[in-house]
Design an enzyme around this catalytic site. Structure first.
Site, PDB file in Angstrom:
ATOM      1  N   ASP A   1      48.919  72.411-117.554  1.00  0.00           N
ATOM      2  CA  ASP A   1      48.641  73.791-117.605  1.00  0.00           C
ATOM      3  C   ASP A   1      47.248  73.502-116.158  1.00  0.00           C
ATOM      4  O   ASP A   1      46.301  72.655-116.300  1.00  0.00           O
ATOM      5  CB  ASP A   1      47.752  74.263-119.099  1.00  0.00           C
ATOM      6  CG  ASP A   1      47.212  75.346-118.978  1.00  0.00           C
ATOM      7  OD1 ASP A   1      47.502  76.043-118.278  1.00  0.00           O
ATOM      8  OD2 ASP A   1      46.253  75.241-119.937  1.00  0.00           O
TER       9      ASP A   1
ATOM     10  N   HIS B   1      38.234  83.072-114.055  1.00  0.00           N
ATOM     11  CA  HIS B   1      37.985  82.178-114.825  1.00  0.00           C
ATOM     12  C   HIS B   1      37.552  81.132-114.585  1.00  0.00           C
ATOM     13  O   HIS B   1      36.256  80.222-115.564  1.00  0.00           O
ATOM     14  CB  HIS B   1      39.599  81.689-115.945  1.00  0.00           C
ATOM     15  CG  HIS B   1      39.364  80.664-116.387  1.00  0.00           C
ATOM     16  ND1 HIS B   1      39.170  81.199-117.693  1.00  0.00           N
ATOM     17  CD2 HIS B   1      40.104  79.613-115.939  1.00  0.00           C
ATOM     18  CE1 HIS B   1      39.790  80.393-118.742  1.00  0.00           C
ATOM     19  NE2 HIS B   1      39.664  79.143-118.166  1.00  0.00           N
TER      20      HIS B   1
ATOM     21  N   GLU C   1      43.504  81.363-124.311  1.00  0.00           N
ATOM     22  CA  GLU C   1      43.745  82.344-122.746  1.00  0.00           C
ATOM     23  C   GLU C   1      45.017  82.386-122.491  1.00  0.00           C
ATOM     24  O   GLU C   1      46.223  81.981-122.719  1.00  0.00           O
ATOM     25  CB  GLU C   1      43.763  80.639-122.479  1.00  0.00           C
ATOM     26  CG  GLU C   1      42.222  79.639-122.462  1.00  0.00           C
ATOM     27  CD  GLU C   1      41.792  78.717-121.352  1.00  0.00           C
ATOM     28  OE1 GLU C   1      43.148  78.305-121.378  1.00  0.00           O
ATOM     29  OE2 GLU C   1      40.888  78.836-121.422  1.00  0.00           O
TER      30      GLU C   1
ATOM     31  N   GLU D   1      47.611  83.016-120.659  1.00  0.00           N
ATOM     32  CA  GLU D   1      48.226  83.235-119.805  1.00  0.00           C
ATOM     33  C   GLU D   1      49.443  83.533-118.990  1.00  0.00           C
ATOM     34  O   GLU D   1      50.357  83.376-119.835  1.00  0.00           O
ATOM     35  CB  GLU D   1      48.222  81.220-119.663  1.00  0.00           C
ATOM     36  CG  GLU D   1      46.671  80.771-119.265  1.00  0.00           C
ATOM     37  CD  GLU D   1      46.387  79.321-119.648  1.00  0.00           C
ATOM     38  OE1 GLU D   1      47.712  78.714-118.938  1.00  0.00           O
ATOM     39  OE2 GLU D   1      45.831  78.325-120.017  1.00  0.00           O
TER      40      GLU D   1
ATOM     41  N   ASP E   1      47.089  79.648-124.315  1.00  0.00           N
ATOM     42  CA  ASP E   1      46.764  78.544-124.714  1.00  0.00           C
ATOM     43  C   ASP E   1      45.582  78.596-125.259  1.00  0.00           C
ATOM     44  O   ASP E   1      44.529  78.597-125.326  1.00  0.00           O
ATOM     45  CB  ASP E   1      46.641  77.280-123.099  1.00  0.00           C
ATOM     46  CG  ASP E   1      45.681  76.327-123.165  1.00  0.00           C
ATOM     47  OD1 ASP E   1      45.928  75.516-124.152  1.00  0.00           O
ATOM     48  OD2 ASP E   1      45.063  75.976-122.090  1.00  0.00           O
TER      49      ASP E   1
ATOM     50  N   ARG F   1      36.674  75.887-128.572  1.00  0.00           N
ATOM     51  CA  ARG F   1      36.253  76.001-127.181  1.00  0.00           C
ATOM     52  C   ARG F   1      34.612  73.989-127.073  1.00  0.00           C
ATOM     53  O   ARG F   1      34.532  73.617-126.438  1.00  0.00           O
ATOM     54  CB  ARG F   1      34.815  76.364-126.446  1.00  0.00           C
ATOM     55  CG  ARG F   1      35.781  77.595-126.849  1.00  0.00           C
ATOM     56  CD  ARG F   1      36.471  76.710-125.170  1.00  0.00           C
ATOM     57  NE  ARG F   1      37.373  78.835-124.773  1.00  0.00           N
ATOM     58  CZ  ARG F   1      38.411  78.450-123.806  1.00  0.00           C
ATOM     59  NH1 ARG F   1      38.255  77.253-123.185  1.00  0.00           N
ATOM     60  NH2 ARG F   1      38.770  79.155-123.279  1.00  0.00           N
TER      61      ARG F   1
ATOM     62  N   GLN G   1      36.777  71.185-126.715  1.00  0.00           N
ATOM     63  CA  GLN G   1      37.098  70.874-125.358  1.00  0.00           C
ATOM     64  C   GLN G   1      35.464  70.484-124.390  1.00  0.00           C
ATOM     65  O   GLN G   1      35.666  69.304-123.811  1.00  0.00           O
ATOM     66  CB  GLN G   1      37.153  72.202-124.800  1.00  0.00           C
ATOM     67  CG  GLN G   1      37.506  71.969-123.364  1.00  0.00           C
ATOM     68  CD  GLN G   1      37.915  73.464-122.766  1.00  0.00           C
ATOM     69  OE1 GLN G   1      38.257  74.450-124.028  1.00  0.00           O
ATOM     70  NE2 GLN G   1      38.168  73.942-122.052  1.00  0.00           N
TER      71      GLN G   1
ATOM     72  N   LYS H   1      42.728  71.493-127.093  1.00  0.00           N
ATOM     73  CA  LYS H   1      44.340  72.355-126.683  1.00  0.00           C
ATOM     74  C   LYS H   1      45.485  71.556-127.384  1.00  0.00           C
ATOM     75  O   LYS H   1      46.386  72.878-126.551  1.00  0.00           O
ATOM     76  CB  LYS H   1      44.187  72.328-124.788  1.00  0.00           C
ATOM     77  CG  LYS H   1      43.204  72.816-124.328  1.00  0.00           C
ATOM     78  CD  LYS H   1      42.900  73.242-123.011  1.00  0.00           C
ATOM     79  CE  LYS H   1      41.807  74.181-122.547  1.00  0.00           C
ATOM     80  NZ  LYS H   1      41.907  75.804-122.579  1.00  0.00           N
TER      81      LYS H   1
ATOM     82  N   THR I   1      50.010  75.409-127.843  1.00  0.00           N
ATOM     83  CA  THR I   1      50.435  76.716-127.329  1.00  0.00           C
ATOM     84  C   THR I   1      51.417  77.129-127.855  1.00  0.00           C
ATOM     85  O   THR I   1      53.067  76.960-128.105  1.00  0.00           O
ATOM     86  CB  THR I   1      50.982  76.373-125.667  1.00  0.00           C
ATOM     87  OG1 THR I   1      49.841  74.002-125.705  1.00  0.00           O
ATOM     88  CG2 THR I   1      50.933  76.581-124.539  1.00  0.00           C
TER      89      THR I   1
ATOM     90  N   GLU J   1      34.671  83.313-122.216  1.00  0.00           N
ATOM     91  CA  GLU J   1      34.104  84.567-121.157  1.00  0.00           C
ATOM     92  C   GLU J   1      33.618  85.961-121.840  1.00  0.00           C
ATOM     93  O   GLU J   1      32.238  85.854-121.232  1.00  0.00           O
ATOM     94  CB  GLU J   1      34.859  84.610-120.091  1.00  0.00           C
ATOM     95  CG  GLU J   1      35.828  83.171-119.520  1.00  0.00           C
ATOM     96  CD  GLU J   1      36.555  83.773-118.328  1.00  0.00           C
ATOM     97  OE1 GLU J   1      36.836  83.488-117.772  1.00  0.00           O
ATOM     98  OE2 GLU J   1      38.061  83.263-119.070  1.00  0.00           O
TER      99      GLU J   1
HETATM  100 CA    CA Z   1      45.196  77.241-120.078  1.00  0.00          CA
END
Ligand code: CA
Length: 371
Positions: free
Chosen positions: A89, A96, A162, A164, A196, A200, A203, A216, A220, A321
Site C-alpha cells: 500500500d 492525504h 481509506e 483508494e 483500506d 487510527r 495505528q 491496517k 482490506t 481527515e
Molecule cells: Ca492506505
C-alpha cells in the site's frame, strides 16, 4: 459497469464472469474461452497483454450481440476475483499525506523530506484482502487512553476507511530486472476500488518507527470486479506537476493520471467526493519504484495507491481527515454524529469515469464482541 469478476450460482461453483449492468455474463458458458471456467483470474493473467485486450474486445462484441447466459447479480454469490500474491500500500496523495502529517505530528513539517522523492509505501497482509460485501469486525489492539498513560488492549475507538484505487499485476517480473514506468501496461492487468480499513488509535501508537502494522492488517476490501486497463484509455490524463523532478528511474509515467470520480457513502449518505486525478505519484511510478531495488512482482500482486484526498474540504479520502481526527464530527441526516465508524455503519465506496463505473466496495461494521 463492466469488468471481470468471479461468481457462483446455486447450480455451479466459482467461474469468471463479466459484469453487464446488474447482470453477470458467464464467460466460459458463453463460449468466450475455457480459461474463464477457472475459479480465479490468475490463469488468465498469465496469458499476457495481447490476450487480455483480445478477450475484452471479443467480450464487448458478445455483450453487444446479447450473449448468454447472464445471471441477475442478486442471484449469484461474488468471490475474491484473484488469488492475491503480495499486497503493498502506497501513500501517493499529496493532500492525504499532508493532512495526516498535520494531524498525527502537529509539531513537525507535515511531509517528511523523502515524500517528494519516492512513493512511500509499506507491505501489507495479502491473506486478509477480502471481496466487497464482507463485514468488517471491529478489531482489538493496543491503544493509549485519551489522557495519556500506559496502553490498554481493547476494541478500536477510531475505526476508519481509506478510499483508494489498487492495481493488479497480471504478468510478473524477474528478480534483479527492474521494470520501467513504460512497462506498466505490459505487466498490469487492471485496477480495483479498494477500502483500506484502518484503526487510527492502534495505528497512532504502533506506527513509529517502522510504519503501519496491526492498525491496517485486519482487513482490506476490494471490489468484486477488476476493470482491465484497456477500458481506462478515456480516463487517462496528465498527473499533477512534480517538484522537484523525480530521479530518472521515476521520471516518466505522468500520462497515467486517472480522471476517476470517487465517492464515500456512509449509511446511504455521501460524505466525501474526490477524484483520482489529484494523485501525485502515478501507478507506473509505483510499479517502477517497487522493482527498482531488484525485487520482482508476481501475478496477483495488489498495490494500493493510498487514500486519495483532494485539496477542497469534503474531498478527503478518510474520516480521520474529514473530522480532523475526531475534533470536528459531522452530522448525518438521521441526526447522529460521526467522528469515526460506529457498529452497524455501512460504508459504500464508488468510482466512475464517463459512462464507466468501477465495481463498488461495500462493508458493514460488526461489533468486536460478535466475533
Ligand atoms: Ca492506505
Amino acid at each position: 459497469m463492466s469488468g471481470f469478476g468471479v461468481f457462483s450460482t446455486r447450480e455451479g461453483g466459482p467461474r469468471i464472469g463479466w459484469r453487464v449492468g446488474e447482470h453477470v455474463l458467464d464467460l466460459s458458458a458463453a463460449g468466450l474461452g475455457d480459461v474463464f471456467g477457472a475459479s480465479v483470474l490468475n490463469p488468465f493473467f498469465e496469458r499476457g497483454r495481447q490476450e487480455w485486450e483480445g478477450a475484452v474486445s471479443r467480450i464487448l462484441d458478445a455483450v453487444e450481440r446479447g450473449a448468454e447466459p447472464r445471471f441477475p447479480l442478486d442471484e449469484v454469490q461474488l468471490h475474491l476475483p484473484f488469488d492475491v500474491a503480495d499486497y503493498v500500500d502506497f501513500y501517493s496523495s499529496l493532500e492525504h499525506a499532508t493532512n495526516v502529517g498535520r494531524l498525527l505530528r502537529p509539531d513537525q513539517e507535515p511531509l517528511l523530506p523523502n515524500w517528494r522523492w519516492l512513493p512511500i509505501g509499506y507491505h501489507g497482509r495479502a491473506g486478509t484482502v477480502v471481496v466487497s460485501g464482507t463485514d468488517v469486525v471491529r478489531p482489538c489492539g493496543q491503544t493509549v487512553p485519551l489522557g495519556g498513560g500506559e496502553p490498554l488492549f481493547g476494541p478500536t475507538r477510531k475505526l476508519d476507511v481509506e478510499l483508494e484505487l489498487g492495481f493488479v499485476t497480471g504478468v510478473g517480473s524477474e528478480r534483479r530486472k527492474p521494470l520501467r514506468t513504460e512497462d506498466f501496461a505490459d505487466h498490469v492487468f487492471g485496477i480495483v476500488l479498494l477500502n483500506d480499513w484502518s484503526a487510527r488509535d492502534i495505528q497512532a501508537w504502533e506506527y513509529q518507527p517502522l510504519g503501519p502494522f496491526l492498525g491496517k492488517s485486519f482487513q482490506t476490501s476490494i471490489a468484486a470486479w477488476v476493470t482491465p486497463l484497456v477500458l481506462l484509455e478515456d480516463a487517462r490524463t496528465t498527473a499533477p506537476a512534480q517538484v522537484p523532478s523525480p530521479l530518472p528511474h521515476l521520471a516518466d509515467g505522468r500520462d497515467w493520471g486517472l480522471d476517476i470520480e470517487l465517492e464515500i457513502q456512509l449509511n446511504g449518505e455521501v460524505v466525501s467526493t474526490g477524484n483520482a486525478r489529484t494523485l501525485y505519484w502515478t501507478m507506473p511510478q509505483q510499479l517502477a519504484h517497487q522493482t527498482s531495488n531488484g525485487a520482482s512482482v508476481r501475478a496477483g500482486d495488489l498495490a494500493g495507491t493510498g487514500a486519495i484526498s483532494g485539496a477542497a474540504p469534503g474531498s478527503e479520502g478518510s474520516l480521520l481527515e474529514l473530522t480532523r481526527n475526531g475534533a470536528e464530527p459531522f452530522r448525518l441526516r438521521d441526526g447522529s454524529e460521526r467522528s469515526f465508524l460506529e457498529d452497524g455503519d455501512r460504508v459504500v465506496l464508488t468510482a466512475r469515469t464517463g459512462t464507466l463505473s468501477l465495481g463498488e466496495v461495500t462493508g458493514r461494521v460488526v461489533p468486536a464482541a460478535a466475533a
